[in-house]
Design a protein around this motif. Structure first.
Motif, PDB file in Angstrom:
ATOM      1  N   MET A 144      -5.978   9.260 -49.230  1.00  0.00           N
ATOM      2  CA  MET A 144      -4.938   9.186 -48.188  1.00  0.00           C
ATOM      3  C   MET A 144      -3.923   8.083 -48.482  1.00  0.00           C
ATOM      4  SD  MET A 144      -7.074  10.021 -44.701  1.00  0.00           S
ATOM      5  CE  MET A 144      -8.268   8.726 -44.867  1.00  0.00           C
ATOM      6  N   GLU A 145      -3.997   7.495 -49.684  1.00  0.00           N
ATOM      7  CA  GLU A 145      -3.041   6.501 -50.180  1.00  0.00           C
ATOM      8  C   GLU A 145      -2.969   5.241 -49.323  1.00  0.00           C
ATOM      9  OE1 GLU A 145       0.693   8.455 -50.933  1.00  0.00           O
ATOM     10  OE2 GLU A 145      -0.234   9.869 -52.318  1.00  0.00           O
ATOM     11  N   TYR A 146      -4.120   4.746 -48.894  1.00  0.00           N
ATOM     12  CA  TYR A 146      -4.173   3.493 -48.158  1.00  0.00           C
ATOM     13  C   TYR A 146      -3.849   2.338 -49.097  1.00  0.00           C
ATOM     14  CZ  TYR A 146      -6.222   5.041 -43.726  1.00  0.00           C
ATOM     15  OH  TYR A 146      -6.429   5.599 -42.495  1.00  0.00           O
ATOM     16  N   ASN A 147      -3.077   1.374 -48.610  1.00  0.00           N
ATOM     17  CA  ASN A 147      -2.843   0.159 -49.393  1.00  0.00           C
ATOM     18  C   ASN A 147      -4.022  -0.789 -49.155  1.00  0.00           C
ATOM     19  OD1 ASN A 147      -2.445  -1.329 -46.983  1.00  0.00           O
ATOM     20  ND2 ASN A 147      -0.253  -0.960 -47.026  1.00  0.00           N
ATOM     21  N   LEU A 148      -4.021  -1.918 -49.853  1.00  0.00           N
ATOM     22  CA  LEU A 148      -5.152  -2.842 -49.779  1.00  0.00           C
ATOM     23  C   LEU A 148      -5.421  -3.331 -48.363  1.00  0.00           C
ATOM     24  CD1 LEU A 148      -7.380  -4.594 -51.015  1.00  0.00           C
ATOM     25  CD2 LEU A 148      -5.622  -6.281 -51.578  1.00  0.00           C
ATOM     26  N   GLU A 149      -4.392  -3.745 -47.658  1.00  0.00           N
ATOM     27  CA  GLU A 149      -4.599  -4.300 -46.305  1.00  0.00           C
ATOM     28  C   GLU A 149      -5.171  -3.255 -45.352  1.00  0.00           C
ATOM     29  OE1 GLU A 149      -4.580  -7.538 -45.575  1.00  0.00           O
ATOM     30  OE2 GLU A 149      -4.133  -7.724 -47.718  1.00  0.00           O
ATOM     31  N   ASP A 150      -4.620  -2.044 -45.373  1.00  0.00           N
ATOM     32  CA  ASP A 150      -5.125  -0.978 -44.498  1.00  0.00           C
ATOM     33  C   ASP A 150      -6.542  -0.571 -44.913  1.00  0.00           C
ATOM     34  OD1 ASP A 150      -2.757  -1.010 -43.082  1.00  0.00           O
ATOM     35  OD2 ASP A 150      -1.871   0.646 -44.217  1.00  0.00           O
ATOM     36  N   PHE A 151      -6.787  -0.548 -46.219  1.00  0.00           N
ATOM     37  CA  PHE A 151      -8.113  -0.228 -46.751  1.00  0.00           C
ATOM     38  C   PHE A 151      -9.136  -1.246 -46.242  1.00  0.00           C
ATOM     39  CE2 PHE A 151     -11.472  -0.578 -49.925  1.00  0.00           C
ATOM     40  CZ  PHE A 151     -11.766   0.742 -50.240  1.00  0.00           C
ATOM     41  N   LYS A 152      -8.795  -2.524 -46.341  1.00  0.00           N
ATOM     42  CA  LYS A 152      -9.724  -3.577 -45.896  1.00  0.00           C
ATOM     43  C   LYS A 152     -10.033  -3.429 -44.410  1.00  0.00           C
ATOM     44  CE  LYS A 152      -7.676  -7.388 -47.182  1.00  0.00           C
ATOM     45  NZ  LYS A 152      -7.298  -8.736 -47.652  1.00  0.00           N
ATOM     46  N   ARG A 153      -9.000  -3.215 -43.628  1.00  0.00           N
ATOM     47  CA  ARG A 153      -9.178  -3.093 -42.185  1.00  0.00           C
ATOM     48  C   ARG A 153     -10.059  -1.878 -41.842  1.00  0.00           C
ATOM     49  NH1 ARG A 153      -4.523  -4.465 -41.038  1.00  0.00           N
ATOM     50  NH2 ARG A 153      -3.475  -2.507 -41.473  1.00  0.00           N
ATOM     51  N   GLU A 154      -9.755  -0.750 -42.427  1.00  0.00           N
ATOM     52  CA  GLU A 154     -10.496   0.483 -42.141  1.00  0.00           C
ATOM     53  C   GLU A 154     -11.946   0.393 -42.626  1.00  0.00           C
ATOM     54  OE1 GLU A 154     -10.944   4.241 -40.523  1.00  0.00           O
ATOM     55  OE2 GLU A 154      -9.134   3.029 -40.429  1.00  0.00           O
ATOM     56  N   MET A 155     -12.140  -0.158 -43.816  1.00  0.00           N
ATOM     57  CA  MET A 155     -13.500  -0.277 -44.358  1.00  0.00           C
ATOM     58  C   MET A 155     -14.324  -1.272 -43.538  1.00  0.00           C
ATOM     59  SD  MET A 155     -14.081   1.918 -46.708  1.00  0.00           S
ATOM     60  CE  MET A 155     -15.675   1.319 -47.225  1.00  0.00           C
ATOM     61  N   ASP A 156     -13.708  -2.340 -43.082  1.00  0.00           N
ATOM     62  CA  ASP A 156     -14.420  -3.324 -42.273  1.00  0.00           C
ATOM     63  C   ASP A 156     -14.941  -2.665 -40.996  1.00  0.00           C
ATOM     64  OD1 ASP A 156     -15.284  -6.080 -41.812  1.00  0.00           O
ATOM     65  OD2 ASP A 156     -13.796  -6.081 -40.203  1.00  0.00           O
ATOM     66  N   VAL A 157     -14.085  -1.914 -40.327  1.00  0.00           N
ATOM     67  CA  VAL A 157     -14.489  -1.208 -39.104  1.00  0.00           C
ATOM     68  C   VAL A 157     -15.591  -0.197 -39.425  1.00  0.00           C
ATOM     69  CG1 VAL A 157     -13.700   0.451 -37.349  1.00  0.00           C
ATOM     70  CG2 VAL A 157     -12.284  -1.535 -37.921  1.00  0.00           C
ATOM     71  N   TYR A 158     -15.405   0.553 -40.497  1.00  0.00           N
ATOM     72  CA  TYR A 158     -16.376   1.582 -40.871  1.00  0.00           C
ATOM     73  C   TYR A 158     -17.742   0.970 -41.183  1.00  0.00           C
ATOM     74  CZ  TYR A 158     -18.475   5.555 -43.239  1.00  0.00           C
ATOM     75  OH  TYR A 158     -19.326   6.571 -43.614  1.00  0.00           O
ATOM     76  N   ILE A 159     -17.756  -0.102 -41.938  1.00  0.00           N
ATOM     77  CA  ILE A 159     -19.023  -0.741 -42.318  1.00  0.00           C
ATOM     78  C   ILE A 159     -19.719  -1.309 -41.082  1.00  0.00           C
ATOM     79  CG2 ILE A 159     -20.004  -2.702 -43.583  1.00  0.00           C
ATOM     80  CD1 ILE A 159     -17.835  -2.055 -45.763  1.00  0.00           C
ATOM     81  N   LYS A 160     -18.961  -1.897 -40.177  1.00  0.00           N
ATOM     82  CA  LYS A 160     -19.558  -2.418 -38.939  1.00  0.00           C
ATOM     83  C   LYS A 160     -20.169  -1.282 -38.116  1.00  0.00           C
ATOM     84  CE  LYS A 160     -16.846  -6.610 -38.647  1.00  0.00           C
ATOM     85  NZ  LYS A 160     -15.680  -7.280 -38.064  1.00  0.00           N
ATOM     86  N   GLU A 161     -19.483  -0.133 -38.056  1.00  0.00           N
ATOM     87  CA  GLU A 161     -20.019   1.029 -37.345  1.00  0.00           C
ATOM     88  C   GLU A 161     -21.300   1.519 -38.015  1.00  0.00           C
ATOM     89  OE1 GLU A 161     -16.858   3.894 -37.366  1.00  0.00           O
ATOM     90  OE2 GLU A 161     -15.751   2.885 -35.769  1.00  0.00           O
ATOM     91  N   GLN A 162     -21.304   1.559 -39.334  1.00  0.00           N
ATOM     92  CA  GLN A 162     -22.486   1.989 -40.085  1.00  0.00           C
ATOM     93  C   GLN A 162     -23.659   1.049 -39.830  1.00  0.00           C
ATOM     94  OE1 GLN A 162     -22.989   4.790 -42.200  1.00  0.00           O
ATOM     95  NE2 GLN A 162     -21.130   5.408 -41.135  1.00  0.00           N
ATOM     96  N   ASN A 163     -23.390  -0.238 -39.776  1.00  0.00           N
ATOM     97  CA  ASN A 163     -24.448  -1.223 -39.536  1.00  0.00           C
ATOM     98  C   ASN A 163     -25.019  -1.095 -38.120  1.00  0.00           C
ATOM     99  OD1 ASN A 163     -24.213  -2.223 -42.127  1.00  0.00           O
ATOM    100  ND2 ASN A 163     -22.875  -3.910 -41.534  1.00  0.00           N
ATOM    101  N   LYS A 164     -24.142  -0.784 -37.136  1.00  0.00           N
ATOM    102  CA  LYS A 164     -24.609  -0.587 -35.764  1.00  0.00           C
ATOM    103  C   LYS A 164     -25.520   0.633 -35.684  1.00  0.00           C
ATOM    104  CE  LYS A 164     -20.847  -2.683 -33.162  1.00  0.00           C
ATOM    105  NZ  LYS A 164     -19.679  -2.420 -32.283  1.00  0.00           N
ATOM    106  N   LYS A 165     -25.151   1.699 -36.388  1.00  0.00           N
ATOM    107  CA  LYS A 165     -25.972   2.906 -36.390  1.00  0.00           C
ATOM    108  C   LYS A 165     -27.347   2.653 -36.997  1.00  0.00           C
ATOM    109  CE  LYS A 165     -22.190   6.243 -36.763  1.00  0.00           C
ATOM    110  NZ  LYS A 165     -21.570   7.253 -37.636  1.00  0.00           N
ATOM    111  N   ALA A 166     -27.374   1.809 -38.021  1.00  0.00           N
ATOM    112  CA  ALA A 166     -28.630   1.512 -38.716  1.00  0.00           C
ATOM    113  C   ALA A 166     -29.565   0.624 -37.888  1.00  0.00           C
ATOM    114  CB  ALA A 166     -28.327   0.847 -40.063  1.00  0.00           C
ATOM    115  N   SER A 167     -28.993  -0.139 -36.938  1.00  0.00           N
ATOM    116  CA  SER A 167     -29.836  -1.072 -36.155  1.00  0.00           C
ATOM    117  C   SER A 167     -30.577  -0.379 -35.062  1.00  0.00           C
ATOM    118  CB  SER A 167     -29.044  -2.179 -35.501  1.00  0.00           C
ATOM    119  OG  SER A 167     -27.969  -2.632 -36.213  1.00  0.00           O
TER     120      SER A 167
END
Length: 167
Positions: A144-167
């Motif tokens: 989807m051609e995300y730049n670094l800043e948008d990538f970091k923001r989106e991945m941070d949210v995604y990883i936090k969601e993944q960690n919540k699901k795992a807990s």
């Protein structure tokens, strides 16, 4: 006169301490950069050769990471000789994932071997949990051609969601 000598000694000692600290910091920083650069080179060479696009990316990254010409040649010759050195902060891990995923994405052909390599590096960077999902998300953001800043923001949210699901 004694005060001048005392002050000169004090200044000299402070300079030595500052230089030692900078040497330690620079050395560790440079080693981590070499490890990261070697990881990118391993991904690029995964198919046995470098495309021109990959080589351009590698050259630009070497410059960005301040890789010396000597280290550059040594890493290209033997990229497996350098550790991954995972960053402590998640933001830095995400930045490195971005670089690695971009290198996989540059190949345009995303086969199981490229995905497996990226998953290994994702895990080696210190990510935990559902590594295939994290890797797939990273690649989808690049599509989807995300730049670094948008990538970091989106991945941070995604990883936090993944960690919540795992807990």
């Amino acid at each position: 006169m004694d005060i001048i000598i005392l002050l000169l000694n004090l200044i000299h000692n402070l300079k030595l301490k500052i230089m030692l600290y900078q040497d330690i910091y620079d050395s560790g920083f440079k080693e981590r950069n070499k490890g990261h650069f070697a990881s990118i080179v391993r991904v690029a060479f995964n198919d046995g050769a470098y495309t021109q696009t990959e080589r351009d990316f590698i050259d630009a990254l070497a410059n960005k990471l301040d890789i010396s010409e000597e280290d550059y040649k040594a890493i290209l010759k033997n990229p497996n000789g350098y550790p991954v050195n995972p960053p402590y902060l998640q933001e830095q891990r995400i930045e490195r994932l971005y670089d690695l995923a971009r290198m996989v994405f540059i190949n345009y052909i995303l086969g199981p071997e490229q995905k497996a390599t990226l998953r290994k590096f994702t895990s080696a960077l210190g990510f935990a949990g559902n590594i295939p999902a994290i890797t797939d998300k990273a690649l989808s953001l690049l599509v989807m051609e995300y730049n670094l800043e948008d990538f970091k923001r989106e991945m941070d949210v995604y990883i936090k969601e993944q960690n919540k699901k795992a807990s």
